[in-house]
Design a protein around this motif. Structure first.
Motif, mmCIF file in Angstrom:
data_model
loop_
_atom_site.group_PDB
_atom_site.id
_atom_site.type_symbol
_atom_site.label_atom_id
_atom_site.label_comp_id
_atom_site.label_asym_id
_atom_site.label_seq_id
_atom_site.Cartn_x
_atom_site.Cartn_y
_atom_site.Cartn_z
ATOM 1 N N GLY A 124 0.817 -1.212 0.000
ATOM 2 C CA GLY A 124 0.000 0.000 0.000
ATOM 3 C C GLY A 124 0.848 1.258 0.000
ATOM 4 O O GLY A 124 0.528 2.244 -0.670
ATOM 5 N N VAL A 125 1.954 1.219 0.743
ATOM 6 C CA VAL A 125 2.878 2.350 0.772
ATOM 7 C C VAL A 125 3.524 2.522 -0.599
ATOM 8 O O VAL A 125 3.612 3.629 -1.134
ATOM 9 C CB VAL A 125 3.955 2.153 1.861
ATOM 10 C CG1 VAL A 125 5.018 3.231 1.770
ATOM 11 C CG2 VAL A 125 3.316 2.140 3.237
ATOM 12 N N LEU A 126 3.953 1.412 -1.194
ATOM 13 C CA LEU A 126 4.600 1.474 -2.501
ATOM 14 C C LEU A 126 3.638 1.949 -3.588
ATOM 15 O O LEU A 126 4.063 2.565 -4.561
ATOM 16 C CB LEU A 126 5.194 0.113 -2.860
ATOM 17 C CG LEU A 126 6.361 -0.323 -1.974
ATOM 18 C CD1 LEU A 126 6.748 -1.756 -2.273
ATOM 19 C CD2 LEU A 126 7.540 0.616 -2.130
ATOM 20 N N ASP A 127 2.346 1.682 -3.403
ATOM 21 C CA ASP A 127 1.347 2.167 -4.357
ATOM 22 C C ASP A 127 1.190 3.689 -4.269
ATOM 23 O O ASP A 127 0.856 4.331 -5.263
ATOM 24 C CB ASP A 127 -0.002 1.497 -4.121
ATOM 25 C CG ASP A 127 -0.014 0.023 -4.494
ATOM 26 O OD1 ASP A 127 0.905 -0.426 -5.226
ATOM 27 O OD2 ASP A 127 -0.934 -0.689 -4.045
ATOM 28 N N PRO A 140 6.197 7.375 -4.760
ATOM 29 C CA PRO A 140 6.947 7.099 -5.995
ATOM 30 C C PRO A 140 8.375 6.631 -5.692
ATOM 31 O O PRO A 140 9.353 7.263 -6.078
ATOM 32 C CB PRO A 140 6.935 8.452 -6.705
ATOM 33 C CG PRO A 140 6.928 9.440 -5.585
ATOM 34 C CD PRO A 140 6.095 8.809 -4.495
ATOM 35 N N ILE A 141 8.477 5.523 -4.935
ATOM 36 C CA ILE A 141 9.792 4.993 -4.541
ATOM 37 C C ILE A 141 9.834 3.494 -4.790
ATOM 38 O O ILE A 141 8.789 2.849 -4.944
ATOM 39 C CB ILE A 141 10.095 5.281 -3.052
ATOM 40 C CG1 ILE A 141 9.047 4.631 -2.155
ATOM 41 C CG2 ILE A 141 10.210 6.779 -2.795
ATOM 42 C CD1 ILE A 141 9.370 4.666 -0.678
ATOM 43 N N SER A 142 11.029 2.939 -4.768
ATOM 44 C CA SER A 142 11.199 1.500 -4.931
ATOM 45 C C SER A 142 11.082 0.807 -3.575
ATOM 46 O O SER A 142 11.181 1.445 -2.516
ATOM 47 C CB SER A 142 12.560 1.193 -5.537
ATOM 48 O OG SER A 142 13.580 1.499 -4.606
ATOM 49 N N ARG A 143 10.909 -0.497 -3.626
ATOM 50 C CA ARG A 143 10.860 -1.311 -2.411
ATOM 51 C C ARG A 143 12.184 -1.159 -1.628
ATOM 52 O O ARG A 143 12.187 -1.049 -0.416
ATOM 53 C CB ARG A 143 10.616 -2.763 -2.794
ATOM 54 C CG ARG A 143 10.421 -3.698 -1.647
ATOM 55 C CD ARG A 143 10.086 -5.106 -2.191
ATOM 56 N NE ARG A 143 9.335 -5.850 -1.223
ATOM 57 C CZ ARG A 143 8.034 -5.766 -1.009
ATOM 58 N NH1 ARG A 143 7.301 -4.967 -1.744
ATOM 59 N NH2 ARG A 143 7.443 -6.473 -0.079
ATOM 60 N N ARG A 144 13.280 -1.127 -2.364
ATOM 61 C CA ARG A 144 14.595 -0.988 -1.743
ATOM 62 C C ARG A 144 14.700 0.338 -0.980
ATOM 63 O O ARG A 144 15.223 0.384 0.135
ATOM 64 C CB ARG A 144 15.664 -1.076 -2.822
ATOM 65 C CG ARG A 144 17.049 -1.052 -2.297
ATOM 66 C CD ARG A 144 18.024 -1.271 -3.420
ATOM 67 N NE ARG A 144 19.369 -1.290 -2.909
ATOM 68 C CZ ARG A 144 20.413 -1.581 -3.606
ATOM 69 N NH1 ARG A 144 20.288 -1.875 -4.883
ATOM 70 N NH2 ARG A 144 21.598 -1.575 -3.075
ATOM 71 N N THR A 145 14.217 1.411 -1.581
ATOM 72 C CA THR A 145 14.233 2.722 -0.917
ATOM 73 C C THR A 145 13.369 2.699 0.331
ATOM 74 O O THR A 145 13.760 3.224 1.377
ATOM 75 C CB THR A 145 13.766 3.822 -1.880
ATOM 76 O OG1 THR A 145 14.672 3.883 -2.983
ATOM 77 C CG2 THR A 145 13.691 5.176 -1.200
ATOM 78 N N LEU A 146 12.203 2.085 0.253
ATOM 79 C CA LEU A 146 11.309 1.992 1.415
ATOM 80 C C LEU A 146 12.024 1.323 2.583
ATOM 81 O O LEU A 146 12.029 1.840 3.702
ATOM 82 C CB LEU A 146 10.034 1.227 1.053
ATOM 83 C CG LEU A 146 9.073 0.969 2.210
ATOM 84 C CD1 LEU A 146 8.540 2.274 2.782
ATOM 85 C CD2 LEU A 146 7.934 0.073 1.759
ATOM 86 N N PHE A 147 12.664 0.195 2.325
ATOM 87 C CA PHE A 147 13.349 -0.513 3.401
ATOM 88 C C PHE A 147 14.581 0.250 3.895
ATOM 89 O O PHE A 147 14.904 0.205 5.088
ATOM 90 C CB PHE A 147 13.689 -1.944 2.977
ATOM 91 C CG PHE A 147 12.488 -2.845 3.059
ATOM 92 C CD1 PHE A 147 12.165 -3.482 4.244
ATOM 93 C CD2 PHE A 147 11.663 -3.023 1.973
ATOM 94 C CE1 PHE A 147 11.045 -4.294 4.346
ATOM 95 C CE2 PHE A 147 10.542 -3.828 2.048
ATOM 96 C CZ PHE A 147 10.222 -4.470 3.244
ATOM 97 N N ARG A 148 15.231 0.991 3.026
ATOM 98 C CA ARG A 148 16.359 1.828 3.452
ATOM 99 C C ARG A 148 15.854 2.936 4.382
ATOM 100 O O ARG A 148 16.464 3.225 5.415
ATOM 101 C CB ARG A 148 17.075 2.406 2.235
ATOM 102 C CG ARG A 148 18.381 3.077 2.614
ATOM 103 C CD ARG A 148 19.136 3.601 1.418
ATOM 104 N NE ARG A 148 18.290 4.562 0.716
ATOM 105 C CZ ARG A 148 18.097 4.580 -0.600
ATOM 106 N NH1 ARG A 148 18.681 3.714 -1.376
ATOM 107 N NH2 ARG A 148 17.312 5.482 -1.152
ATOM 108 N N TRP A 149 14.722 3.556 4.024
ATOM 109 C CA TRP A 149 14.143 4.600 4.874
ATOM 110 C C TRP A 149 13.745 4.032 6.229
ATOM 111 O O TRP A 149 13.872 4.697 7.256
ATOM 112 C CB TRP A 149 12.935 5.231 4.201
ATOM 113 C CG TRP A 149 13.261 6.150 3.074
ATOM 114 C CD1 TRP A 149 14.506 6.503 2.607
ATOM 115 C CD2 TRP A 149 12.335 6.854 2.258
ATOM 116 N NE1 TRP A 149 14.393 7.373 1.556
ATOM 117 C CE2 TRP A 149 13.068 7.606 1.317
ATOM 118 C CE3 TRP A 149 10.955 6.904 2.214
ATOM 119 C CZ2 TRP A 149 12.474 8.410 0.364
ATOM 120 C CZ3 TRP A 149 10.340 7.710 1.267
ATOM 121 C CH2 TRP A 149 11.099 8.455 0.352
#
Length: 70
Positions: free
Chosen positions: A18-21, A24-33
């Motif tokens: 839902g966050v990725l939807d 405008p970021i990649s899964r990798r960026t989400l986990f880095r954040w």
């Protein structure tokens, strides 16, 4: 008597997809954040991660400030 537990209201929290939807970021960026503390989250189980919708909407505003909207 055990203390009352309040369940989150439907729509108050988002799962990873839902966050990725929304952002405008990649899964990798989400986990880095998540790893560096830029984005708060709740680990609700071994594989379930929840994010407060309000936090995600705030992050979306930060990302879109100054960008032209088509």
């Amino acid at each position: 008597m055990p203390p009352e537990q309040t369940l989150p209201r439907e729509g108050e929290y988002l799962r990873t997809q839902g966050v990725l939807d929304l952002l405008p970021i990649s899964r990798r960026t989400l986990f880095r954040w998540m790893d560096n503390g830029q984005l708060k989250y709740i680990r609700a189980g071994a594989r379930l991660i929840l994010f407060r919708r309000a936090d995600i909407e705030r992050m979306l505003q930060k990302l879109t400030v100054g960008r032209a909207v088509p």
